[in-house]
Structures are given as structure tokens and as C-alpha cells.
Design a protein around this motif. Structure first.
Motif, mmCIF file in Angstrom:
data_model
loop_
_atom_site.group_PDB
_atom_site.id
_atom_site.type_symbol
_atom_site.label_atom_id
_atom_site.label_comp_id
_atom_site.label_asym_id
_atom_site.label_seq_id
_atom_site.Cartn_x
_atom_site.Cartn_y
_atom_site.Cartn_z
ATOM 1 N N VAL A 43 0.606 -1.066 -0.041
ATOM 2 C CA VAL A 43 0.188 0.247 -0.349
ATOM 3 C C VAL A 43 1.046 1.267 0.064
ATOM 4 O O VAL A 43 0.612 2.841 -0.715
ATOM 5 C CB VAL A 43 -1.256 -0.331 1.005
ATOM 6 N N ALA A 44 2.142 1.316 0.808
ATOM 7 C CA ALA A 44 3.295 2.093 0.684
ATOM 8 C C ALA A 44 3.045 2.529 -0.748
ATOM 9 O O ALA A 44 3.555 3.761 -1.117
ATOM 10 C CB ALA A 44 3.933 1.892 1.843
ATOM 11 N N GLN A 45 3.890 1.516 -1.146
ATOM 12 C CA GLN A 45 4.729 1.813 -2.609
ATOM 13 C C GLN A 45 3.502 2.207 -3.219
ATOM 14 O O GLN A 45 3.587 3.654 -3.824
ATOM 15 C CB GLN A 45 5.145 0.338 -3.280
ATOM 16 N N MET A 46 1.816 2.225 -3.848
ATOM 17 C CA MET A 46 0.955 2.736 -4.504
ATOM 18 C C MET A 46 0.968 4.162 -3.650
ATOM 19 O O MET A 46 0.734 4.906 -4.959
ATOM 20 C CB MET A 46 -0.234 1.754 -4.474
ATOM 21 N N PHE A 47 0.932 4.385 -2.468
ATOM 22 C CA PHE A 47 0.361 5.370 -2.210
ATOM 23 C C PHE A 47 1.506 6.632 -2.825
ATOM 24 O O PHE A 47 1.035 7.888 -3.375
ATOM 25 C CB PHE A 47 0.215 5.629 -0.781
ATOM 26 N N ALA A 48 2.954 5.781 -2.125
ATOM 27 C CA ALA A 48 3.507 6.935 -3.178
ATOM 28 C C ALA A 48 3.781 7.494 -5.111
ATOM 29 O O ALA A 48 4.091 8.495 -5.012
ATOM 30 C CB ALA A 48 4.672 5.668 -2.676
ATOM 31 N N GLU A 49 3.292 6.062 -5.707
ATOM 32 C CA GLU A 49 3.335 6.086 -7.034
ATOM 33 C C GLU A 49 2.220 7.335 -7.220
ATOM 34 O O GLU A 49 1.698 7.457 -8.425
ATOM 35 C CB GLU A 49 3.239 5.205 -7.451
ATOM 36 N N LEU A 50 1.661 7.948 -6.285
ATOM 37 C CA LEU A 50 0.030 8.578 -6.955
ATOM 38 C C LEU A 50 0.576 9.840 -7.668
ATOM 39 O O LEU A 50 1.692 10.465 -6.942
ATOM 40 C CB LEU A 50 -0.894 8.423 -6.090
ATOM 41 N N PRO A 51 0.639 10.345 -8.175
ATOM 42 C CA PRO A 51 0.362 11.184 -9.286
ATOM 43 C C PRO A 51 -0.075 12.591 -8.795
ATOM 44 O O PRO A 51 -0.760 13.530 -9.022
ATOM 45 C CB PRO A 51 -0.159 11.113 -10.851
ATOM 46 N N ILE A 52 -0.101 12.993 -7.132
ATOM 47 C CA ILE A 52 0.172 13.673 -6.306
ATOM 48 C C ILE A 52 0.697 14.388 -5.969
ATOM 49 O O ILE A 52 1.911 14.165 -5.313
ATOM 50 C CB ILE A 52 -1.127 13.362 -5.429
ATOM 51 N N GLU A 53 0.629 15.675 -5.795
ATOM 52 C CA GLU A 53 2.226 16.417 -5.262
ATOM 53 C C GLU A 53 2.599 16.376 -3.595
ATOM 54 O O GLU A 53 3.126 16.145 -3.151
ATOM 55 C CB GLU A 53 2.470 18.126 -6.083
ATOM 56 N N ARG A 54 0.822 16.977 -3.087
ATOM 57 C CA ARG A 54 1.470 17.202 -2.078
ATOM 58 C C ARG A 54 0.399 16.162 -1.208
ATOM 59 O O ARG A 54 -1.040 16.305 -1.372
ATOM 60 C CB ARG A 54 0.708 18.559 -1.557
ATOM 61 N N LYS A 55 1.007 15.060 -0.369
ATOM 62 C CA LYS A 55 0.590 14.096 -0.301
ATOM 63 C C LYS A 55 1.597 12.833 0.749
ATOM 64 O O LYS A 55 2.715 13.193 1.251
ATOM 65 C CB LYS A 55 0.415 12.406 -1.039
ATOM 66 N N GLY A 76 1.672 10.234 3.519
ATOM 67 C CA GLY A 76 1.943 8.925 4.238
ATOM 68 C C GLY A 76 2.417 8.093 5.182
ATOM 69 O O GLY A 76 4.055 8.684 5.256
ATOM 70 N N PHE A 77 1.972 8.407 6.254
ATOM 71 C CA PHE A 77 2.991 7.888 8.377
ATOM 72 C C PHE A 77 2.647 6.613 8.370
ATOM 73 O O PHE A 77 2.233 6.150 7.801
ATOM 74 C CB PHE A 77 2.460 8.952 8.983
ATOM 75 N N CYS A 78 4.215 5.938 8.226
ATOM 76 C CA CYS A 78 4.622 4.507 7.752
ATOM 77 C C CYS A 78 4.952 4.342 9.700
ATOM 78 O O CYS A 78 5.173 4.805 10.477
ATOM 79 C CB CYS A 78 5.770 3.615 7.040
ATOM 80 N N ASN A 79 4.245 2.729 9.563
ATOM 81 C CA ASN A 79 5.385 2.112 11.454
ATOM 82 C C ASN A 79 6.391 1.619 11.148
ATOM 83 O O ASN A 79 6.527 0.017 11.600
ATOM 84 C CB ASN A 79 4.120 1.695 11.930
ATOM 85 N N PHE A 80 6.286 1.073 10.108
ATOM 86 C CA PHE A 80 7.818 0.771 9.512
ATOM 87 C C PHE A 80 8.763 1.992 8.188
ATOM 88 O O PHE A 80 8.112 2.635 7.462
ATOM 89 C CB PHE A 80 7.596 -0.517 8.960
ATOM 90 N N TYR A 81 9.553 1.143 8.092
ATOM 91 C CA TYR A 81 10.650 2.219 7.628
ATOM 92 C C TYR A 81 10.712 2.193 5.715
ATOM 93 O O TYR A 81 10.729 0.782 5.609
ATOM 94 C CB TYR A 81 12.197 2.414 7.338
ATOM 95 N N ILE A 82 10.465 3.125 4.959
ATOM 96 C CA ILE A 82 10.241 3.155 3.238
ATOM 97 C C ILE A 82 10.928 3.890 2.845
ATOM 98 O O ILE A 82 10.228 4.742 3.079
ATOM 99 C CB ILE A 82 9.267 2.303 2.962
ATOM 100 N N ASN A 83 11.785 3.463 1.572
ATOM 101 C CA ASN A 83 12.245 4.923 1.019
ATOM 102 C C ASN A 83 11.873 5.723 -0.171
ATOM 103 O O ASN A 83 12.380 5.296 -1.220
ATOM 104 C CB ASN A 83 13.722 4.263 1.115
ATOM 105 N N TYR A 84 10.739 6.118 0.766
ATOM 106 C CA TYR A 84 10.327 6.802 -0.912
ATOM 107 C C TYR A 84 9.563 8.316 -0.578
ATOM 108 O O TYR A 84 9.347 8.756 1.022
ATOM 109 C CB TYR A 84 9.210 6.167 -1.321
ATOM 110 N N LYS A 85 10.162 9.119 -1.491
ATOM 111 C CA LYS A 85 9.494 10.927 -1.195
ATOM 112 C C LYS A 85 7.853 10.325 -1.049
ATOM 113 O O LYS A 85 7.559 9.943 -0.996
ATOM 114 C CB LYS A 85 9.476 10.967 -2.493
ATOM 115 N N SER A 86 7.378 11.484 0.494
ATOM 116 C CA SER A 86 5.915 11.542 0.613
ATOM 117 C C SER A 86 6.083 10.713 1.576
ATOM 118 O O SER A 86 4.415 10.224 2.651
ATOM 119 C CB SER A 86 4.663 11.284 -0.607
ATOM 120 N N LEU A 87 6.644 9.768 1.811
ATOM 121 C CA LEU A 87 6.408 8.277 3.081
ATOM 122 C C LEU A 87 7.372 8.635 4.443
ATOM 123 O O LEU A 87 8.690 9.466 4.690
ATOM 124 C CB LEU A 87 6.545 6.829 2.600
#
Length: 250
Positions: free
Chosen positions: A158-170, A172-183
Motif C-alpha cells: 500500500v505504501a508503494q501504491m500511495f507513493a506512486e500516486l500522481p499527487i504532489e502534496r501527500k 503517508g505516515f508509516c509504522n515501518f521504514y521505507i525509502n519513498y518521497k512523501s512517506l
């Protein structure tokens, strides 16, 4: 104009002032209690009219924490992660569709609605009619020029799908580490009083909802364990203004 009337009388006082001075901005003086309060930033939040899009109660709690009108219908509800991703992929199209009833409140649970292929659980509403009336009223207030997309995430897919959404201002707060912009990895969740005391089943989304209510530091956690030090992990005014360094870890 800052009004120091107690909360119960604030809106009555506001209406009385506006009847005499219709062009005056009325602000609840309790905003001065916002952690790291900065009046310039607060004024920018008011003028920016940000519409929070959230799949949990976080949006409404955040509006309440800064004493703002609900500029979004995503209040007091819950949307399953994959439904929420579908909603965000075609947000304007979904929002143009009427809200239909799937189920009214009953012994089986909360009222459920649907826009297109997205189901919405109206958690804190007495019935579907009330939920629909609030949804339609608040939908008219959406500022499509200033959307803040929020999501608590507990799954890497789900984190990856959220990160890939074509939305500028988003966000995503995660309870694990993942290296994507906006997470953003919320490492304090693992060490929170709830988890440390054996409440490992506590949902991450509930923890984030509590964050919207917290002061800079709280010493009683959300489920009544006295002496639990909890930390406000973000500066809410910076976040609402779209500033980069809003996270406490910076």
C-alpha cells in the motif's frame, strides 16, 4: 480579532461580533495553546483554506486542533486502504458522483455509503441520512487548489501504491521504514506507551489520530496509562502550510 470566550460560548460570541463587524476575522484565543504556535503560520493556514483528505478521523481531529471549519467531507469516517487508493487515483471523478447508501446504521454496525467503487464507513454518525447531509454540505467547501492528502500506512505494498500516486502534496505516515518521497516513518510508535505496556494490538491509525489531539508532550497516554511520555511528532501548522521540515525528527 482574538476572542477569549470559553469554548461553549465562542460561536455565539462570534455571530454577535460578525453582526456588527461583518468583515472581521474572528479567531478563538485557544489557538495560542497549539504546540509551537506561530501567528504568521496560523494566518497562512486560515487564508490558504486547506482541504484535508483522509481515510480516518485524523482530518476532523486536525481541524479541531487548530479551531478551523471543516473544509472537507472526510470527517468522522473510515475508508479501507485499497478503496482509498482507488479514490485518490481518480479523486475528482469520484467526488462528482452521488453518495449512495450501502447500509444504514443497525445492530450490524455503522452506516455505510458508496461513491462509485469506493465504500465509506461513517463511524460516528447516527444514521445514513445524517452522514449524507454532512457529506454533501462539506463537499461544497472543498478547495481543490489546496488539498492535503493524508494516510496512515501499515503495509509496504500500500505504501508503494500511495507513493506512486500522481499527487504532489501527500503524506503517508508509516509504522515501518521505507525509502519513498512523501512517506514518513513514525519510529516513536514502536516505543510508545501503548506498545511498551503490551498493547501491541493497538492500531497505528488510532495512534496517529491521537497525535492530532496531543500537545507537545503528554504524560498520560490516550488509553489512561498515567506517566507515559508521548511526543508530538510533527508541527501541525508547518504541515498544513505545506512546509518541508514539519516532522519532529528533522
Amino acid at each position: 480579532m482574538l476572542v477569549t470566550s470559553v469554548q461553549f460560548h465562542f460561536y455565539t460570541t462570534k455571530e454577535e461580533i460578525l453582526s456588527i463587524l461583518p468583515d472581521v476575522k474572528i479567531i478563538n484565543a485557544r489557538v495560542l495553546n497549539i504546540p509551537r504556535f506561530d501567528f504568521r503560520r496560523y494566518w497562512e493556514v486560515l487564508e490558504g483554506k486547506v482541504s484535508i483528505i483522509s481515510n480516518s478521523c485524523w482530518g476532523g481531529l486536525t481541524y479541531n486542533s487548530v479551531y478551523m471549519e471543516f473544509l472537507s467531507p472526510f470527517i468522522n469516517l473510515s475508508i479501507a486502504p485499497l478503496d482509498y487508493i482507488r479514490l485518490l487515483k481518480n479523486f475528482s471523478e469520484h467526488m462528482s458522483q452521488p453518495l449512495e447508501m450501502v447500509r444504514d446504521r443497525s445492530v450490524q454496525g455503522n452506516p455505510i455509503g458508496r461513491i462509485g467503487d469506493v465504500e465509506i464507513d461513517f463511524v460516528h454518525y447516527r444514521n445514513f441520512a445524517e452522514a449524507k447531509a454532512c457529506w454533501e454540505k462539506r463537499s461544497k467547501r472543498i478547495n481543490y487548489n489546496n488539498l492535503l492528502i493524508y494516510m496512515p500506512i501499515e503495509n509496504e505494498e500500500v505504501a508503494q501504491m500511495f507513493a506512486e500516486l500522481p499527487i504532489e502534496r501527500k503524506y503517508g505516515f508509516c509504522n515501518f521504514y521505507i525509502n519513498y518521497k512523501s512517506l514518513y516513518y513514525v519510529k516513536h510508535f514502536e516505543n510508545s506507551g501503548e506498545v511498551q505496556r503490551g498493547f501491541g494490538g493497538r492500531r497505528f491509525s488510532s495512534y496517529m489520530n491521537d497525535q492530532a489531539r496531543r500537545k507537545l508532550y503528554d504524560y498520560d497516554d490516550a488509553i489512561g496509562n498515567r506517566g507515559a511520555k508521548t511526543v508530538k511528532i510533527y508541527d501541525v501548522l508547518k504541515l498544513l502550510n505545506g512546509e518541508d521540515k514539519f516532522f519532529s525528527y528533522y
